[in-house]
Design a protein around this motif. Structure first.
Motif, PDB file in Angstrom:
ATOM      1  N   ILE A 162     -62.351  16.667   2.621  1.00 48.88           N
ATOM      2  CA  ILE A 162     -62.431  15.361   2.283  1.00 48.88           C
ATOM      3  C   ILE A 162     -63.775  15.018   1.320  1.00 48.88           C
ATOM      4  O   ILE A 162     -63.372  14.449   0.099  1.00 48.88           O
ATOM      5  CB  ILE A 162     -62.537  14.519   3.454  1.00 48.88           C
ATOM      6  CG1 ILE A 162     -61.284  14.391   4.406  1.00 48.88           C
ATOM      7  CG2 ILE A 162     -62.907  13.148   3.330  1.00 48.88           C
ATOM      8  CD1 ILE A 162     -61.526  13.636   5.462  1.00 48.88           C
ATOM      9  N   VAL A 197     -44.519  12.870  -1.605  1.00 45.13           N
ATOM     10  CA  VAL A 197     -45.915  12.903  -2.124  1.00 45.13           C
ATOM     11  C   VAL A 197     -45.884  14.514  -2.902  1.00 45.13           C
ATOM     12  O   VAL A 197     -46.461  14.628  -4.145  1.00 45.13           O
ATOM     13  CB  VAL A 197     -47.031  13.236  -1.226  1.00 45.13           C
ATOM     14  CG1 VAL A 197     -48.169  13.258  -1.826  1.00 45.13           C
ATOM     15  CG2 VAL A 197     -46.861  11.858  -0.576  1.00 45.13           C
ATOM     16  N   ILE A 248     -55.242  16.683  -5.854  1.00 35.72           N
ATOM     17  CA  ILE A 248     -55.370  15.637  -4.898  1.00 35.72           C
ATOM     18  C   ILE A 248     -54.048  15.318  -4.248  1.00 35.72           C
ATOM     19  O   ILE A 248     -54.168  15.340  -2.759  1.00 35.72           O
ATOM     20  CB  ILE A 248     -56.113  14.447  -5.451  1.00 35.72           C
ATOM     21  CG1 ILE A 248     -57.525  14.844  -5.850  1.00 35.72           C
ATOM     22  CG2 ILE A 248     -55.959  13.523  -4.307  1.00 35.72           C
ATOM     23  CD1 ILE A 248     -57.965  13.504  -6.563  1.00 35.72           C
ATOM     24  N   ALA A 249     -52.790  15.050  -4.981  1.00 34.21           N
ATOM     25  CA  ALA A 249     -51.691  14.909  -4.319  1.00 34.21           C
ATOM     26  C   ALA A 249     -51.159  16.002  -3.443  1.00 34.21           C
ATOM     27  O   ALA A 249     -50.465  15.757  -2.347  1.00 34.21           O
ATOM     28  CB  ALA A 249     -50.663  14.474  -5.509  1.00 34.21           C
ATOM     29  N   ASN A 284     -46.552  14.831  -6.784  1.00 30.57           N
ATOM     30  CA  ASN A 284     -47.528  16.100  -7.494  1.00 30.57           C
ATOM     31  C   ASN A 284     -46.748  16.637  -8.990  1.00 30.57           C
ATOM     32  O   ASN A 284     -47.413  16.892  -9.681  1.00 30.57           O
ATOM     33  CB  ASN A 284     -47.670  17.039  -6.394  1.00 30.57           C
ATOM     34  CG  ASN A 284     -48.358  18.394  -6.966  1.00 30.57           C
ATOM     35  OD1 ASN A 284     -48.789  18.670  -8.106  1.00 30.57           O
ATOM     36  ND2 ASN A 284     -48.590  19.305  -5.999  1.00 30.57           N
ATOM     37  N   ALA A 325     -53.272  18.107  -1.842  1.00 32.08           N
ATOM     38  CA  ALA A 325     -53.944  17.884  -0.629  1.00 32.08           C
ATOM     39  C   ALA A 325     -53.426  16.796   0.489  1.00 32.08           C
ATOM     40  O   ALA A 325     -53.379  16.954   1.730  1.00 32.08           O
ATOM     41  CB  ALA A 325     -55.402  17.634  -0.866  1.00 32.08           C
ATOM     42  N   ILE A 326     -52.966  15.501  -0.193  1.00 32.22           N
ATOM     43  CA  ILE A 326     -52.433  14.528   0.631  1.00 32.22           C
ATOM     44  C   ILE A 326     -51.334  15.082   1.312  1.00 32.22           C
ATOM     45  O   ILE A 326     -50.918  14.708   2.221  1.00 32.22           O
ATOM     46  CB  ILE A 326     -52.350  13.256  -0.486  1.00 32.22           C
ATOM     47  CG1 ILE A 326     -53.673  12.611  -0.874  1.00 32.22           C
ATOM     48  CG2 ILE A 326     -51.409  12.215   0.588  1.00 32.22           C
ATOM     49  CD1 ILE A 326     -53.663  11.759  -1.735  1.00 32.22           C
ATOM     50  N   ASP A 327     -50.174  15.654   0.368  1.00 34.09           N
ATOM     51  CA  ASP A 327     -49.038  15.771   1.109  1.00 34.09           C
ATOM     52  C   ASP A 327     -49.201  17.104   2.076  1.00 34.09           C
ATOM     53  O   ASP A 327     -48.402  16.810   3.109  1.00 34.09           O
ATOM     54  CB  ASP A 327     -47.942  16.410   0.178  1.00 34.09           C
ATOM     55  CG  ASP A 327     -48.271  17.981  -0.255  1.00 34.09           C
ATOM     56  OD1 ASP A 327     -48.306  18.544   0.621  1.00 34.09           O
ATOM     57  OD2 ASP A 327     -48.103  18.067  -1.605  1.00 34.09           O
ATOM     58  N   GLY A 363     -62.577  16.221  -2.156  1.00 32.98           N
ATOM     59  CA  GLY A 363     -61.642  15.235  -2.773  1.00 32.98           C
ATOM     60  C   GLY A 363     -62.271  14.176  -3.172  1.00 32.98           C
ATOM     61  O   GLY A 363     -61.748  13.604  -4.302  1.00 32.98           O
ATOM     62  N   ILE A 421     -51.772  16.957   4.410  1.00 33.50           N
ATOM     63  CA  ILE A 421     -52.239  16.203   5.588  1.00 33.50           C
ATOM     64  C   ILE A 421     -51.216  15.328   6.148  1.00 33.50           C
ATOM     65  O   ILE A 421     -51.100  15.329   7.548  1.00 33.50           O
ATOM     66  CB  ILE A 421     -53.448  15.122   4.782  1.00 33.50           C
ATOM     67  CG1 ILE A 421     -54.652  15.683   4.265  1.00 33.50           C
ATOM     68  CG2 ILE A 421     -53.792  14.121   6.071  1.00 33.50           C
ATOM     69  CD1 ILE A 421     -55.607  15.074   3.769  1.00 33.50           C
ATOM     70  N   VAL A 422     -50.146  14.839   5.329  1.00 33.57           N
ATOM     71  CA  VAL A 422     -49.076  14.057   5.798  1.00 33.57           C
ATOM     72  C   VAL A 422     -48.228  14.873   6.622  1.00 33.57           C
ATOM     73  O   VAL A 422     -47.751  14.504   7.756  1.00 33.57           O
ATOM     74  CB  VAL A 422     -48.441  13.279   4.498  1.00 33.57           C
ATOM     75  CG1 VAL A 422     -46.880  12.551   5.328  1.00 33.57           C
ATOM     76  CG2 VAL A 422     -49.189  12.452   3.947  1.00 33.57           C
ATOM     77  N   ALA A 457     -44.050  13.313   3.247  1.00 34.40           N
ATOM     78  CA  ALA A 457     -44.806  14.705   2.620  1.00 34.40           C
ATOM     79  C   ALA A 457     -44.009  15.006   1.475  1.00 34.40           C
ATOM     80  O   ALA A 457     -44.743  15.380   0.347  1.00 34.40           O
ATOM     81  CB  ALA A 457     -45.155  15.400   3.627  1.00 34.40           C
TER      82      ALA A 457
END
Length: 228
Positions: free
Chosen positions: A186, A15, A46-47, A19, A49-51, A189, A53-54, A12
């Motif tokens: 989602i 990521v 977006i990055a 960002n 949000a992904i970090d 995104g 989630i991870v 995470a």
């Protein structure tokens, strides 16, 4: 004892650092290609949000929250302000040609967003530790609005900067913004990804749809949206 970076950083965090790279590149590119810079700001969102989630799926670290806060100030505070600064000085003149008072006014107007982003991040990190407490508008939301407005065709720098000033004040306003849950985050995104990949397709449908969603959340989120 050394930093032990390899052991202490999680996936995470990697990521999160990606960002930061995207945010920095967006700020640098703004001087030559503002449209690409706006797209990169959305990619940084977006990055981000992904970090999250991870990290929520168990791959987090002790330093992760601080890295996330610092990176947010770079990508969603400093970069949008620099983006506005470039637009303003391109339109009204930089330090070489503009009257000193005009240049100072432009610089102050552009810097309001990063200043309020810093204050919001510092106060949030220091005084609020409950997930139910999310004071002020997130700087990611403001960055989405600024970037998608530009990609939607709203390119007047003064209009964008006055709008950004309102967003700046919202970051330190006394009301809480809920965090979008997965069932909404989602699809948002996906729309945002379309705005990044094909911003002009179908009469700018991607950025315009994302701008409408972001403005609705900005206006109604603290009072209507239930959050996660």
């Amino acid at each position: 004892m050394g930093f032990e970076v390899r052991r202490r950083l999680s996936v995470a965090d990697t990521v999160t650092l990606f960002n930061a790279v995207v945010g920095f590149v967006a700020g640098a590119i703004a001087f030559t290609d503002p449209q690409l810079a706006a797209r990169l700001i959305l990619l940084a969102v977006i990055a981000d949000a992904i970090d999250g989630i991870v990290a929520r799926n168990g791959d987090s670290s002790a330093v992760g929250p601080l890295l996330d806060s610092v990176t947010d100030v770079v990508s969603f505070g400093a970069t949008p302000s620099l983006f506005l600064y470039v637009l303003l000085t391109d339109a009204y003149g930089g330090i070489e040609v503009a009257h000193p008072a005009v240049f100072v006014a432009l610089a102050l107007l552009a810097s309001a967003y990063v200043v309020c982003s810093i204050v919001r991040t510092a106060f949030y990190s220091t005084y609020f530790d409950s997930p139910d407490q999310r004071p002020g508008m997130p700087n990611t939301l403001g960055s989405i609005i600024i970037a998608t407005a530009y990609l939607s065709g709203i390119t007047n720098p003064l209009v964008l900067s006055i709008g950004a000033l309102a967003l700046s004040l919202a970051m330190i306003a006394p009301f809480d913004y809920p965090k979008p849950g997965p069932k909404h985050a989602i699809p948002m995104g996906v729309v945002q990804a379309v705005a990044v990949v094909a911003p002009t397709a179908f009469f700018r449908a991607g950025p315009r749809a994302m701008l409408a969603i972001a403005l609705l959340f900005f206006a109604l989120g603290p009072w209507v949206y239930p959050g996660e």
